[in-house]
Design a protein around this motif. Structure first.
Motif, PDB file in Angstrom:
ATOM      1  N   LEU A   1       0.763  -1.046   0.061  1.00 30.99           N
ATOM      2  CA  LEU A   1       0.038  -0.075  -0.043  1.00 30.99           C
ATOM      3  C   LEU A   1       0.752   1.401   0.096  1.00 30.99           C
ATOM      4  CD1 LEU A   1      -2.828  -0.829   2.368  1.00 30.99           C
ATOM      5  CD2 LEU A   1      -3.114  -0.400   0.005  1.00 30.99           C
ATOM      6  N   ALA A   2       1.860   1.340   0.831  1.00 27.53           N
ATOM      7  CA  ALA A   2       2.858   2.392   1.099  1.00 27.53           C
ATOM      8  C   ALA A   2       3.319   2.829  -0.366  1.00 27.53           C
ATOM      9  CB  ALA A   2       3.807   2.333   2.035  1.00 27.53           C
ATOM     10  N   GLU A   3       3.901   1.647  -1.019  1.00 29.10           N
ATOM     11  CA  GLU A   3       4.526   1.880  -2.507  1.00 29.10           C
ATOM     12  C   GLU A   3       3.585   2.322  -3.481  1.00 29.10           C
ATOM     13  OE1 GLU A   3       7.052  -0.938  -5.456  1.00 29.10           O
ATOM     14  OE2 GLU A   3       6.471  -1.662  -3.397  1.00 29.10           O
ATOM     15  N   VAL A   4       2.417   1.976  -3.477  1.00 28.33           N
ATOM     16  CA  VAL A   4       1.384   2.239  -4.273  1.00 28.33           C
ATOM     17  C   VAL A   4       0.946   3.629  -4.141  1.00 28.33           C
ATOM     18  CG1 VAL A   4      -0.897   1.799  -5.216  1.00 28.33           C
ATOM     19  CG2 VAL A   4       0.553  -0.106  -4.965  1.00 28.33           C
ATOM     20  N   ALA A   5       0.626   3.902  -2.800  1.00 30.38           N
ATOM     21  CA  ALA A   5       0.280   5.358  -2.526  1.00 30.38           C
ATOM     22  C   ALA A   5       1.089   6.300  -3.016  1.00 30.38           C
ATOM     23  CB  ALA A   5       0.061   5.709  -1.289  1.00 30.38           C
ATOM     24  N   LYS A   6       2.603   6.058  -2.919  1.00 30.69           N
ATOM     25  CA  LYS A   6       3.724   7.086  -3.246  1.00 30.69           C
ATOM     26  C   LYS A   6       3.678   7.092  -4.655  1.00 30.69           C
ATOM     27  CE  LYS A   6       6.261   6.359   0.807  1.00 30.69           C
ATOM     28  NZ  LYS A   6       7.468   5.676   1.341  1.00 30.69           N
ATOM     29  N   ALA A   7       3.423   5.972  -5.428  1.00 28.33           N
ATOM     30  CA  ALA A   7       3.480   5.723  -6.800  1.00 28.33           C
ATOM     31  C   ALA A   7       2.480   6.569  -7.613  1.00 28.33           C
ATOM     32  CB  ALA A   7       3.482   4.267  -7.367  1.00 28.33           C
ATOM     33  N   ILE A   8       1.368   6.765  -7.108  1.00 32.22           N
ATOM     34  CA  ILE A   8       0.198   7.412  -7.743  1.00 32.22           C
ATOM     35  C   ILE A   8       0.230   8.910  -7.272  1.00 32.22           C
ATOM     36  CG2 ILE A   8      -1.285   5.275  -7.934  1.00 32.22           C
ATOM     37  CD1 ILE A   8      -2.851   6.223  -5.522  1.00 32.22           C
ATOM     38  N   GLY A   9       1.045   9.415  -6.464  1.00 35.58           N
ATOM     39  CA  GLY A   9       1.188  10.804  -5.989  1.00 35.58           C
ATOM     40  C   GLY A   9       0.370  11.124  -4.877  1.00 35.58           C
ATOM     41  N   ARG A  10       0.172  10.087  -3.965  1.00 39.44           N
ATOM     42  CA  ARG A  10      -0.828  10.220  -2.897  1.00 39.44           C
ATOM     43  C   ARG A  10      -0.331   9.568  -1.749  1.00 39.44           C
ATOM     44  NH1 ARG A  10      -6.066  12.437  -3.243  1.00 39.44           N
ATOM     45  NH2 ARG A  10      -5.637  12.506  -1.213  1.00 39.44           N
ATOM     46  N   PRO A  11       1.030  10.066  -1.133  1.00 41.94           N
ATOM     47  CA  PRO A  11       1.667   9.494   0.021  1.00 41.94           C
ATOM     48  C   PRO A  11       0.560   9.981   1.122  1.00 41.94           C
ATOM     49  CG  PRO A  11       2.989  11.246  -0.868  1.00 41.94           C
ATOM     50  CD  PRO A  11       1.920  10.976  -1.881  1.00 41.94           C
ATOM     51  N   ASP A  12      -0.063  11.175   1.032  1.00 39.76           N
ATOM     52  CA  ASP A  12      -0.779  11.536   2.287  1.00 39.76           C
ATOM     53  C   ASP A  12      -1.777  10.720   2.593  1.00 39.76           C
ATOM     54  OD1 ASP A  12      -1.834  12.271  -0.434  1.00 39.76           O
ATOM     55  OD2 ASP A  12      -3.564  12.858   0.883  1.00 39.76           O
ATOM     56  N   LEU A  13      -2.191   9.684   1.728  1.00 38.91           N
ATOM     57  CA  LEU A  13      -3.447   8.637   2.197  1.00 38.91           C
ATOM     58  C   LEU A  13      -2.611   7.836   3.284  1.00 38.91           C
ATOM     59  CD1 LEU A  13      -4.476   7.412  -1.357  1.00 38.91           C
ATOM     60  CD2 LEU A  13      -5.477   8.969   0.296  1.00 38.91           C
ATOM     61  N   LEU A  14      -1.269   7.640   3.475  1.00 36.24           N
ATOM     62  CA  LEU A  14      -0.811   6.855   4.416  1.00 36.24           C
ATOM     63  C   LEU A  14      -0.881   7.421   5.941  1.00 36.24           C
ATOM     64  CD1 LEU A  14       2.547   5.945   2.535  1.00 36.24           C
ATOM     65  CD2 LEU A  14       0.439   4.446   2.748  1.00 36.24           C
ATOM     66  N   THR A  15      -1.185   8.728   5.883  1.00 32.71           N
ATOM     67  CA  THR A  15      -1.270   9.480   7.304  1.00 32.71           C
ATOM     68  C   THR A  15      -2.645   9.903   7.490  1.00 32.71           C
ATOM     69  OG1 THR A  15      -0.441  11.436   6.308  1.00 32.71           O
ATOM     70  CG2 THR A  15       1.126  10.154   7.367  1.00 32.71           C
ATOM     71  N   ASP A  16      -3.596   9.552   6.818  1.00 32.71           N
ATOM     72  CA  ASP A  16      -4.639  10.191   6.553  1.00 32.71           C
ATOM     73  C   ASP A  16      -5.431   9.402   7.872  1.00 32.71           C
ATOM     74  OD1 ASP A  16      -7.691  10.235   6.490  1.00 32.71           O
ATOM     75  OD2 ASP A  16      -7.285  11.050   4.546  1.00 32.71           O
ATOM     76  N   PRO A  17      -6.183   9.857   8.979  1.00 35.56           N
ATOM     77  CA  PRO A  17      -6.594   9.359  10.163  1.00 35.56           C
ATOM     78  C   PRO A  17      -7.686   8.425   9.784  1.00 35.56           C
ATOM     79  CG  PRO A  17      -7.174  11.620  10.250  1.00 35.56           C
ATOM     80  CD  PRO A  17      -6.277  11.448   9.035  1.00 35.56           C
ATOM     81  N   ARG A  18      -8.313   8.291   8.334  1.00 30.46           N
ATOM     82  CA  ARG A  18      -9.408   7.462   8.151  1.00 30.46           C
ATOM     83  C   ARG A  18      -9.063   6.215   7.692  1.00 30.46           C
ATOM     84  NH1 ARG A  18     -12.160  10.648   3.392  1.00 30.46           N
ATOM     85  NH2 ARG A  18     -10.080  11.231   3.222  1.00 30.46           N
ATOM     86  N   PHE A  19      -7.607   6.198   7.322  1.00 30.48           N
ATOM     87  CA  PHE A  19      -7.140   4.930   6.611  1.00 30.48           C
ATOM     88  C   PHE A  19      -5.742   4.611   7.718  1.00 30.48           C
ATOM     89  CE2 PHE A  19      -8.395   7.882   3.085  1.00 30.48           C
ATOM     90  CZ  PHE A  19      -9.588   7.161   2.923  1.00 30.48           C
ATOM     91  N   SER A  20      -5.650   5.067   8.628  1.00 28.33           N
ATOM     92  CA  SER A  20      -4.376   4.768   9.470  1.00 28.33           C
ATOM     93  C   SER A  20      -4.322   3.498  10.266  1.00 28.33           C
ATOM     94  CB  SER A  20      -4.271   5.983  10.691  1.00 28.33           C
ATOM     95  OG  SER A  20      -5.334   5.712  11.465  1.00 28.33           O
ATOM     96  N   ASP A  21      -5.255   2.873  10.161  1.00 30.68           N
ATOM     97  CA  ASP A  21      -5.230   1.300  10.712  1.00 30.68           C
ATOM     98  C   ASP A  21      -6.186   0.306  10.080  1.00 30.68           C
ATOM     99  OD1 ASP A  21      -7.663   0.855  12.506  1.00 30.68           O
ATOM    100  OD2 ASP A  21      -6.889   2.332  13.567  1.00 30.68           O
ATOM    101  N   PRO A  22      -6.035  -0.965  10.143  1.00 34.34           N
ATOM    102  CA  PRO A  22      -6.727  -1.615   9.303  1.00 34.34           C
ATOM    103  C   PRO A  22      -8.384  -1.913   9.627  1.00 34.34           C
ATOM    104  CG  PRO A  22      -4.821  -2.954   9.880  1.00 34.34           C
ATOM    105  CD  PRO A  22      -4.634  -1.599  10.619  1.00 34.34           C
ATOM    106  N   ALA A  23      -8.444  -1.627  10.884  1.00 33.36           N
ATOM    107  CA  ALA A  23     -10.130  -1.706  11.368  1.00 33.36           C
ATOM    108  C   ALA A  23     -10.752  -0.258  10.563  1.00 33.36           C
ATOM    109  CB  ALA A  23     -10.062  -1.469  13.012  1.00 33.36           C
ATOM    110  N   LYS A  24      -9.989   0.974  10.884  1.00 31.13           N
ATOM    111  CA  LYS A  24     -10.502   1.953  10.377  1.00 31.13           C
ATOM    112  C   LYS A  24     -10.822   2.037   8.562  1.00 31.13           C
ATOM    113  CE  LYS A  24      -8.995   5.278  13.829  1.00 31.13           C
ATOM    114  NZ  LYS A  24      -8.237   6.457  13.952  1.00 31.13           N
TER     115      LYS A  24
END
Length: 169
Positions: free
Chosen positions: A103-126
């Motif tokens: 996921l981290a590699e793909v988020a960076k590749a598509i130009g959206r590394p911010d998705l990795l720190t977005d609180p909505r997506f920060s852990d598997p349950a969320k």
């Protein structure tokens, strides 16, 4: 073939031909070994995932009575936004398959590394609760560039883990 006319493609049935192909290949190998044992001659063994998957699509009433069917796929609210179909700016549909470890590699590749720190997506349950919003974000991202761009982006960085496949206009 996995959609109604005018509707976007949907997630294909998982492993549609995998098992049948494996059994067919196993049978071909065993037959080739038997032939070699009996005649001393070798054999060339091949198989076709497409042919086996197509053959498995035949209706079998007994199997249908015992089958457990999954619910309908909702592209806008999938069980997993990283396993979904998306449309590029040129109208080409593609199937995105991203494993959690990539996921981290793909988020960076598509130009959206911010998705990795977005609180909505920060852990598997969320993340499991937020696949609809993530799909909306990915729709916007992928819809901003033509398929040629996404194929180029996926080649060096994502090709080992999340190829753009199943392209369809």
């Amino acid at each position: 073939m996995t959609r109604d006319a005018g509707a976007p493609p949907t997630w294909p049935v998982a492993g549609s031909g995998d098992n049948a192909t494996a059994v067919g290949l196993y049978s071909a190998i065993v037959t080739a070994l038997y032939r070699r044992e009996r005649t001393g001659k070798g054999s060339h063994v091949t198989t076709s995932l497409l042919a086996k998957a197509s053959g498995r699509k035949r209706f079998h009433p007994g199997r249908a009575q015992r089958a457990k069917f999954h619910g309908l796929h909702d592209r806008k609210n999938p069980a997993n936004a990283a396993l979904n179909v998306y449309r590029a700016a040129d109208g080409t549909w593609f199937l995105l398959i991203v494993t959690p470890d990539k996921l981290a590699e793909v988020a960076k590749a598509i130009g959206r590394p911010d998705l990795l720190t977005d609180p909505r997506f920060s852990d598997p349950a969320k993340l499991m609760a937020e696949h609809g919003p993530l799909t909306d974000i990915l729709d916007e991202v992928f819809g901003a560039q033509p398929m040629a761009h996404w194929a180029e982006v996926s080649a060096p960085s994502m090709s080992r883990s999340a190829p753009c496949a199943g392209r369809r206009k």
